[in-house]
Design a protein around this motif. Sequence first.
Motif, PDB file in Angstrom:
ATOM      1  N   ALA A 332      -8.177  14.688 -67.582  1.00 50.56           N
ATOM      2  CA  ALA A 332      -7.593  13.875 -66.859  1.00 50.56           C
ATOM      3  C   ALA A 332      -8.242  14.375 -65.077  1.00 50.56           C
ATOM      4  CB  ALA A 332      -5.897  14.552 -66.775  1.00 50.56           C
ATOM      5  N   VAL A 333      -8.663  14.840 -65.018  1.00 51.76           N
ATOM      6  CA  VAL A 333     -10.180  15.349 -63.812  1.00 51.76           C
ATOM      7  C   VAL A 333     -11.066  14.460 -63.730  1.00 51.76           C
ATOM      8  CG1 VAL A 333     -11.705  16.387 -62.254  1.00 51.76           C
ATOM      9  CG2 VAL A 333      -9.090  17.651 -63.500  1.00 51.76           C
ATOM     10  N   SER A 334     -11.620  14.090 -64.570  1.00 48.46           N
ATOM     11  CA  SER A 334     -12.855  13.648 -65.227  1.00 48.46           C
ATOM     12  C   SER A 334     -12.364  11.964 -64.712  1.00 48.46           C
ATOM     13  CB  SER A 334     -13.477  13.486 -66.557  1.00 48.46           C
ATOM     14  OG  SER A 334     -14.488  12.599 -66.446  1.00 48.46           O
ATOM     15  N   THR A 335     -11.065  11.854 -65.398  1.00 49.96           N
ATOM     16  CA  THR A 335     -11.024   9.987 -65.734  1.00 49.96           C
ATOM     17  C   THR A 335     -10.420   9.742 -63.822  1.00 49.96           C
ATOM     18  OG1 THR A 335      -9.987   9.888 -67.914  1.00 49.96           O
ATOM     19  CG2 THR A 335      -9.374   8.312 -65.900  1.00 49.96           C
ATOM     20  N   ALA A 336      -9.793  10.575 -62.855  1.00 44.23           N
ATOM     21  CA  ALA A 336      -9.468  10.058 -62.153  1.00 44.23           C
ATOM     22  C   ALA A 336     -10.060  10.695 -60.894  1.00 44.23           C
ATOM     23  CB  ALA A 336      -7.760  10.724 -62.052  1.00 44.23           C
ATOM     24  N   ALA A 337     -11.331  11.323 -60.854  1.00 47.94           N
ATOM     25  CA  ALA A 337     -12.389  11.633 -59.962  1.00 47.94           C
ATOM     26  C   ALA A 337     -13.162   9.544 -59.846  1.00 47.94           C
ATOM     27  CB  ALA A 337     -13.252  13.189 -60.290  1.00 47.94           C
ATOM     28  N   GLY A 338     -13.426   9.197 -61.513  1.00 49.19           N
ATOM     29  CA  GLY A 338     -14.167   8.235 -61.643  1.00 49.19           C
ATOM     30  C   GLY A 338     -13.652   7.264 -60.340  1.00 49.19           C
ATOM     31  N   MET A 339     -12.352   7.082 -61.052  1.00 46.33           N
ATOM     32  CA  MET A 339     -11.132   5.892 -60.492  1.00 46.33           C
ATOM     33  C   MET A 339     -11.208   6.384 -59.167  1.00 46.33           C
ATOM     34  SD  MET A 339      -8.511   5.571 -63.602  1.00 46.33           S
ATOM     35  CE  MET A 339      -8.192   3.963 -62.770  1.00 46.33           C
ATOM     36  N   GLY A 356      -3.218  12.986 -53.920  1.00 47.54           N
ATOM     37  CA  GLY A 356      -3.897  14.081 -54.785  1.00 47.54           C
ATOM     38  C   GLY A 356      -3.290  15.157 -54.232  1.00 47.54           C
ATOM     39  N   ALA A 357      -3.462  15.835 -53.652  1.00 43.62           N
ATOM     40  CA  ALA A 357      -2.028  17.304 -53.511  1.00 43.62           C
ATOM     41  C   ALA A 357      -1.174  17.747 -54.038  1.00 43.62           C
ATOM     42  CB  ALA A 357      -3.083  17.445 -51.190  1.00 43.62           C
ATOM     43  N   LEU A 358      -0.254  15.860 -52.963  1.00 46.78           N
ATOM     44  CA  LEU A 358       1.509  16.355 -54.257  1.00 46.78           C
ATOM     45  C   LEU A 358       1.182  16.182 -55.614  1.00 46.78           C
ATOM     46  CD1 LEU A 358       2.727  13.699 -51.387  1.00 46.78           C
ATOM     47  CD2 LEU A 358       2.906  16.151 -51.276  1.00 46.78           C
ATOM     48  N   VAL A 359       0.601  15.592 -55.743  1.00 46.11           N
ATOM     49  CA  VAL A 359       0.613  15.168 -57.376  1.00 46.11           C
ATOM     50  C   VAL A 359      -0.218  16.458 -58.521  1.00 46.11           C
ATOM     51  CG1 VAL A 359      -0.554  14.567 -59.240  1.00 46.11           C
ATOM     52  CG2 VAL A 359      -0.542  12.917 -57.950  1.00 46.11           C
ATOM     53  N   VAL A 388      -1.997  17.611 -67.641  1.00 49.80           N
ATOM     54  CA  VAL A 388      -2.723  16.500 -67.788  1.00 49.80           C
ATOM     55  C   VAL A 388      -1.842  15.761 -65.895  1.00 49.80           C
ATOM     56  CG1 VAL A 388      -2.160  13.697 -67.856  1.00 49.80           C
ATOM     57  CG2 VAL A 388      -2.532  15.473 -69.710  1.00 49.80           C
ATOM     58  N   VAL A 389      -0.494  16.288 -65.235  1.00 53.55           N
ATOM     59  CA  VAL A 389      -0.586  16.379 -63.772  1.00 53.55           C
ATOM     60  C   VAL A 389      -1.467  16.397 -62.958  1.00 53.55           C
ATOM     61  CG1 VAL A 389       1.260  16.259 -62.291  1.00 53.55           C
ATOM     62  CG2 VAL A 389       2.021  15.499 -64.818  1.00 53.55           C
ATOM     63  N   MET A 390      -1.826  17.633 -63.130  1.00 51.71           N
ATOM     64  CA  MET A 390      -2.153  18.812 -61.937  1.00 51.71           C
ATOM     65  C   MET A 390      -3.885  18.302 -62.320  1.00 51.71           C
ATOM     66  SD  MET A 390      -1.494  22.619 -63.151  1.00 51.71           S
ATOM     67  CE  MET A 390      -2.788  23.237 -62.471  1.00 51.71           C
ATOM     68  N   GLY A 391      -4.999  17.691 -63.535  1.00 49.51           N
ATOM     69  CA  GLY A 391      -5.541  17.096 -63.780  1.00 49.51           C
ATOM     70  C   GLY A 391      -6.219  15.770 -62.680  1.00 49.51           C
ATOM     71  N   VAL A 392      -4.663  15.082 -62.480  1.00 50.42           N
ATOM     72  CA  VAL A 392      -5.109  14.027 -62.393  1.00 50.42           C
ATOM     73  C   VAL A 392      -5.055  14.175 -60.653  1.00 50.42           C
ATOM     74  CG1 VAL A 392      -3.547  11.980 -61.481  1.00 50.42           C
ATOM     75  CG2 VAL A 392      -3.828  12.362 -63.990  1.00 50.42           C
ATOM     76  N   GLY A 393      -4.099  14.801 -59.692  1.00 50.33           N
ATOM     77  CA  GLY A 393      -4.178  15.289 -58.885  1.00 50.33           C
ATOM     78  C   GLY A 393      -5.373  15.929 -58.425  1.00 50.33           C
ATOM     79  N   MET A 394      -6.088  16.594 -58.996  1.00 49.77           N
ATOM     80  CA  MET A 394      -7.474  16.777 -58.812  1.00 49.77           C
ATOM     81  C   MET A 394      -8.490  16.226 -58.931  1.00 49.77           C
ATOM     82  SD  MET A 394      -9.348  20.625 -60.725  1.00 49.77           S
ATOM     83  CE  MET A 394     -11.256  20.775 -59.773  1.00 49.77           C
ATOM     84  N   GLY A 395      -8.462  15.184 -59.871  1.00 43.69           N
ATOM     85  CA  GLY A 395      -9.847  14.735 -60.001  1.00 43.69           C
ATOM     86  C   GLY A 395      -9.663  13.290 -58.402  1.00 43.69           C
ATOM     87  N   LEU A 396      -7.770  13.196 -57.795  1.00 43.55           N
ATOM     88  CA  LEU A 396      -8.307  12.386 -56.782  1.00 43.55           C
ATOM     89  C   LEU A 396      -8.456  13.256 -55.653  1.00 43.55           C
ATOM     90  CD1 LEU A 396      -4.371  11.009 -57.739  1.00 43.55           C
ATOM     91  CD2 LEU A 396      -6.694   9.681 -57.878  1.00 43.55           C
ATOM     92  N   ALA A 399     -14.300  14.189 -55.999  1.00 48.22           N
ATOM     93  CA  ALA A 399     -15.437  13.347 -55.261  1.00 48.22           C
ATOM     94  C   ALA A 399     -14.478  12.484 -54.103  1.00 48.22           C
ATOM     95  CB  ALA A 399     -15.038  12.877 -56.390  1.00 48.22           C
ATOM     96  N   PRO A 400     -13.578  12.197 -53.895  1.00 44.45           N
ATOM     97  CA  PRO A 400     -13.552  11.503 -52.364  1.00 44.45           C
ATOM     98  C   PRO A 400     -14.138  12.721 -51.157  1.00 44.45           C
ATOM     99  CG  PRO A 400     -11.809  10.572 -54.166  1.00 44.45           C
ATOM    100  CD  PRO A 400     -12.356  12.369 -54.595  1.00 44.45           C
ATOM    101  N   LEU A 401     -13.125  14.237 -52.043  1.00 42.84           N
ATOM    102  CA  LEU A 401     -13.104  14.761 -49.972  1.00 42.84           C
ATOM    103  C   LEU A 401     -14.358  14.853 -49.964  1.00 42.84           C
ATOM    104  CD1 LEU A 401     -12.221  17.184 -48.229  1.00 42.84           C
ATOM    105  CD2 LEU A 401     -12.198  18.056 -50.738  1.00 42.84           C
ATOM    106  N   THR A 402     -15.936  15.088 -50.690  1.00 38.93           N
ATOM    107  CA  THR A 402     -17.095  15.457 -50.777  1.00 38.93           C
ATOM    108  C   THR A 402     -17.848  14.057 -50.057  1.00 38.93           C
ATOM    109  OG1 THR A 402     -17.696  16.493 -52.981  1.00 38.93           O
ATOM    110  CG2 THR A 402     -19.550  15.309 -51.748  1.00 38.93           C
ATOM    111  N   ASP A 403     -17.207  13.157 -50.571  1.00 36.74           N
ATOM    112  CA  ASP A 403     -17.718  11.411 -50.317  1.00 36.74           C
ATOM    113  C   ASP A 403     -17.619  11.369 -48.321  1.00 36.74           C
ATOM    114  OD1 ASP A 403     -18.627   8.992 -49.453  1.00 36.74           O
ATOM    115  OD2 ASP A 403     -16.597   8.047 -51.221  1.00 36.74           O
ATOM    116  N   ALA A 404     -16.416  11.789 -48.447  1.00 29.10           N
ATOM    117  CA  ALA A 404     -15.206  12.052 -46.598  1.00 29.10           C
ATOM    118  C   ALA A 404     -15.935  12.885 -45.973  1.00 29.10           C
ATOM    119  CB  ALA A 404     -14.108  12.237 -47.112  1.00 29.10           C
ATOM    120  N   ILE A 405     -16.700  13.964 -46.409  1.00 27.33           N
ATOM    121  CA  ILE A 405     -17.089  14.963 -44.968  1.00 27.33           C
ATOM    122  C   ILE A 405     -18.786  14.889 -45.339  1.00 27.33           C
ATOM    123  CG2 ILE A 405     -17.972  17.666 -45.664  1.00 27.33           C
ATOM    124  CD1 ILE A 405     -15.353  18.189 -46.957  1.00 27.33           C
TER     125      ILE A 405
END
Length: 509
Positions: A332-339, A356-359, A388-396, A399-405
């Motif tokens: 779930a982390v891998s899939t959500a991070a890529g998307m 992502g934080a809420l999920v 799975v729910v936690m993994g989706v949240g973490m994946g969201l 990757a975007p956090l590093t990009d934003a920083i």
Amino acid sequence: MTSTETLTDRAPAAPAPTADRRRWFALAIVMTAAFMDLVDVTIVNIAIPSIQQNAGASFSQIQWITAGYALAFAAGLITGGRLGDIHGRKRLFLLGIGGFTLASALCGFAANPEMLVASRILQGAMASLMVPQVLSIVHATFPAHERGKVFGLFGAVVGLGAVTGPLLGALLTEWNLFGLEWRPIFLINLPVGIAGLILGSRFITESKAPRALKLDLVGVVLVTLGLLMLLYPLTRGRELGWPLWGYVSMAGALVVFAALVAYERHKTARDGSPLVELSLFKVKSFAAGIAVQTVFGIALGIFFLVWTLYMQIGLGWSPLKAGLTGIPFSIAVSTAAGMSVQKLVPRFGRKVLQAGALVLAAGVVLYMWESEHFGLTIAPWQMALPLVVMGVGMGLIVAPLTDAILSEVPREHAGSASGLINTVQQMGNALGLGLVSVVFFGTMGDRLAPAQVGPAFADAFQNALGWVAAVMAAIFLLMFALPKRPAQHVEGAAEEPSPAPEKEPALVS
């Protein structure tokens, strides 16, 4: 964008990065190194009970096997990033991956728990030279419009590392290859590290800061001292009964960090070569992202250690059963991070990270309920949904956090910035590991009868998850300080229909 225009003014002309076909080979190599670091952490987590049993390690030593790595990693990351800016990111990357491989061999052949702890500290120090160069090489090799895709791949690698680490650690521990018990979890790094060293020397293009910088030795001492004064008492506090000197040391760390800020301002004014580039904190996306990264690291530090202890000691599961249980989370982390980076953030911006934080928090609350409802009879398939729910949240988030920083960071400070990103994440991770003594072990007695172990660990796990949920709520609020849309994606969108090379910063190679 101001930072981009500044880069154009400062950076010397260089060939366009898109002309360098080797950049994708370089990306594969540095991501393999990042993958090796991620796998190493998760492999150790899943093997902790086996190390404790087979090596005769005390809980204090087990804590130091994880926290010692995090301490050395955090203490050296900013310095490692700056050394890459000065002496060349390729050179420091190769030095780091070579040292990491050697330290892995020392861990694998450790004769006793003390040698294993010392080797893990060395491994963390070598990782602090290697890891900052990964983001710096990406930042200096790829133009802005390609970095969203690259960070999406990076997020997928994070997820793959999360999948592979526990499963590989479980298999290597269960198989007991050549009678080596847990040792292959470290020795597996040797062929990967050697290949990375050989291929990296061939395919990675050297890059440095556009202007000459000097290593700030006083800054190195103050950063290292401040981190150790903060994290050492947290790590050993419960074991030593929370002595007064620990509280004095943690309070003194704040004084050291204040002195660091004052000295870095003086150093900037004097010769423009500070260790910590304070001007980065004037970039809103960077300052806000660093705060989020720190708190996120605390949540991860708490969760992954107590999760392993809960499954293997509390529920009595084998390493393999525990490792397999984590697969839905990792996928779930891998899939959500890529998307998230490639599809969602360009459209919805900051809302993706907040979702992502809420999920993730919702998944944690669901896990708490299931743990209490099913008790010690809980099965791996019953854990799948909250994981799975936690993994989706973490994946969201990841990757975007590093990009934003990094989206508005001037290129000459890429090493310093990526060093800070990794430092605060590891500092948060070490803080989380220290807090495990309070939120997990602090809720159970020191001496438990065999029949009491399972219920005590289950109760402590639920308490720790409550803390993780609270941390995720804090992260959600902190994310309001992030820009609504990372500038990098705005640039990328503008460049597609109408390229504007004059707005692209020149890259140093």
